[in-house]
Design an enzyme around this catalytic site. Sequence first.
Site, PDB file in Angstrom:
ATOM      1  CG  ASP A 147     -95.287 -47.801  -7.959  1.00 14.87           C
ATOM      2  OD1 ASP A 147     -95.298 -49.026  -8.165  1.00 14.87           O
ATOM      3  OD2 ASP A 147     -94.924 -47.278  -6.889  1.00 14.87           O
ATOM      4  CG  ASP A 187     -96.607 -53.163  -6.223  1.00 15.61           C
ATOM      5  OD1 ASP A 187     -96.141 -52.454  -5.322  1.00 15.61           O
ATOM      6  OD2 ASP A 187     -97.539 -53.982  -6.039  1.00 15.61           O
ATOM      7  CD  GLU A 190     -92.383 -53.856  -3.361  1.00 11.15           C
ATOM      8  OE1 GLU A 190     -92.559 -53.513  -2.183  1.00 11.15           O
ATOM      9  OE2 GLU A 190     -93.311 -54.272  -4.071  1.00 11.15           O
ATOM     10  CG  HIS A 250     -94.697 -46.642  -0.151  1.00 12.93           C
ATOM     11  ND1 HIS A 250     -93.661 -47.010  -0.987  1.00 12.93           N
ATOM     12  CD2 HIS A 250     -95.728 -47.438  -0.464  1.00 12.93           C
ATOM     13  CE1 HIS A 250     -94.077 -47.999  -1.764  1.00 12.93           C
ATOM     14  NE2 HIS A 250     -95.327 -48.277  -1.481  1.00 12.93           N
ATOM     15  CG  ASP A 251     -94.606 -50.684   1.312  1.00 19.05           C
ATOM     16  OD1 ASP A 251     -95.713 -50.122   1.408  1.00 19.05           O
ATOM     17  OD2 ASP A 251     -94.186 -51.191   0.256  1.00 19.05           O
TER      18      ASP A 251
HETATM   19  C1  NOJ Z   1     -95.986 -53.113  -2.509  1.00 17.92           C
HETATM   20  C2  NOJ Z   1     -96.266 -51.671  -2.277  1.00 17.92           C
HETATM   21  O1  NOJ Z   1     -95.062 -51.001  -2.039  1.00 17.92           O
HETATM   22  C3  NOJ Z   1     -97.237 -51.588  -1.123  1.00 17.92           C
HETATM   23  O2  NOJ Z   1     -97.406 -50.269  -0.681  1.00 17.92           O
HETATM   24  C4  NOJ Z   1     -98.535 -52.200  -1.560  1.00 17.92           C
HETATM   25  O3  NOJ Z   1     -99.445 -52.211  -0.486  1.00 17.92           O
HETATM   26  C5  NOJ Z   1     -98.317 -53.625  -2.059  1.00 17.92           C
HETATM   27  N1  NOJ Z   1     -97.192 -53.734  -2.931  1.00 17.92           N
HETATM   28  C6  NOJ Z   1     -99.511 -54.107  -2.827  1.00 17.92           C
HETATM   29  O4  NOJ Z   1     -99.550 -53.479  -4.085  1.00 17.92           O
END
Ligand code: NOJ
Length: 536
Positions: free
Chosen positions: A103, A205, A268, A329-330
């Site tokens: 990441d 990210d 992402e 994970h989000d």
């Molecule tokens: C995206 C990530 O997937 C998330 O988990 C994170 O909180 C935010 N970016 C900030 O880095």
Amino acid sequence: MKDENQKYLWWQEGVIYQIYPRSYQDSDGDGVGDLQGIIQRLDHIKSLGMTAIWISPIFSSPMADFGYDISDYCDIHPLFGTMEDFDELLQAVHDRGMKLILDLVPNHTSNEHPWFKESRSSKDNPKRDWYIWEDAKEDGSEPNNWLSVFGGSAWEWDEKTQQYYYHAFLKEQPDLNWRNPEVQEAMMNVMRFWLDKGVDGFRVDVMWHMIKDDQLRDNPTNPNYKSHQATYEKLIPAYSTDQPEVHDIVHMMRKVLDSYDERMMIGEIYLPIHKLMTYYGTDKNGAHLPFNFLLLSTDWDAGEIASNINQYEAALPEGGWPNWVLGNHDQSRISSRVGQDQARVAAMLLLTLRGTPTIYYGDEIGMRDVPIPEEEVQDPQGLNMPGLNLSRDPQRTPMQWDDSENAGFSPSKPWLPLPADYRRVNVKAQSDDHGSMLALHQRLLNLRQEEDALRIGHYKPMEAQKPLLAYMRYTSNTRFLILLNLSHKTCHFHPEHFQFEGTIEIDTLPEREGTEVKDKISLSGDEGMVIRLKHL
Ligand code: NOJ
Ligand code: MG
């Protein structure tokens, strides 16, 4: 068919497995997953047939956002292990013929990063311009109306130097100023550090956040905002995200990757289809895979999903490789979003669509979101916006390996709780059960590995009535018809203009596998099937 002789790369033919390292396997008994733990579990991943592993951040961090706030890009957080552990992991992954994706979090650092500490030390510090500092308006208020994704204003006042700094996420995550060439070079060096070690790629990210409007103009209000949404949704981030200059940055990263062999980058990006496509870059000089999150946001409805798949396919630039994601994970887990029975159908969809699938750890056994008591919430997104049920802890709970204490994840109390049913829902229990979610994944992944038609073949939508989703995957000598019932009720496939004959190769109801079918089929609720069609 023109591209059957084309050479496909590992990230096109393969399947990516995402690990949230805090929750995969704890090796040292502190209740938190770590690198040695991942090493112990590589055989599970390999036996599933995964090509690559993406690990969420493992770097030095005060953990305000569980590692997405980095204080040293080139070191490992002691919670996860040491650089030696990392080298061992990379070697162990490569020894098994798999790839490792890290990441990369280039949009922001931790406020504890030495760069930010310097930057905030004085207005004339050489690193002042590495971050986004602005004067207050005359009345002392924030420079503009931009909001933080995690709630409240995106500007934080710095008493000492009497300016605001911008943070798209937590105030502990100040945004870097990507218009500064020194910042660009510093981050390219971070990439080189890991690429030199042999890392195979990066998941970048919040790629679409990386550059902001140079005049910092106010964002427009969102007329569709609803009160149950996060406050961030009150505005449309027209000036704070997806700026045209971001593509120069992505291209810069791409050039670094291209100076090595077969490395790749996933971006992402949460944007509508046509904007997403721009991240492939002109002449494909952008991200190899701009993450396609359509299956996370589209209503679970055959018509909606079919339309989105077809729009995505149609919008892909020449040579742009597709990809699909069911969870991360989000996001709430697929088993919780659509239910456990439909999650099986969803797995079949993910693994038979055209393009690289990414599987979130635990989805292969149908793990569900775990309810976390309010007083145990850890995720800052949940803590900052209480009452909106926005905590991401439920989808980040420990992997359920077996029926022993703490599910074989750790000898100690895990950092997040396990679900009440983990003694039934775990890898071990599902390993010997042909009807399990794990076994279904195994069969789908095996078939995908064996069959060009599924891995690299063409995609053709088939006419079907809701709740059926139907499509074909094919090469010049093999054809698979995929039928997915996106409802709990029975339905029928009896196309007017298409005669077919074949054998059910994989079914969410394994009892039906091997059955010969011809011209019409009735499906149970929650049934999906992959049919190998007889040659014409
Ligand atoms: C995206 C990530 O997937 C998330 O988990 C994170 O909180 C935010 N970016 C900030 O880095
Ligand atoms: Mg540990």
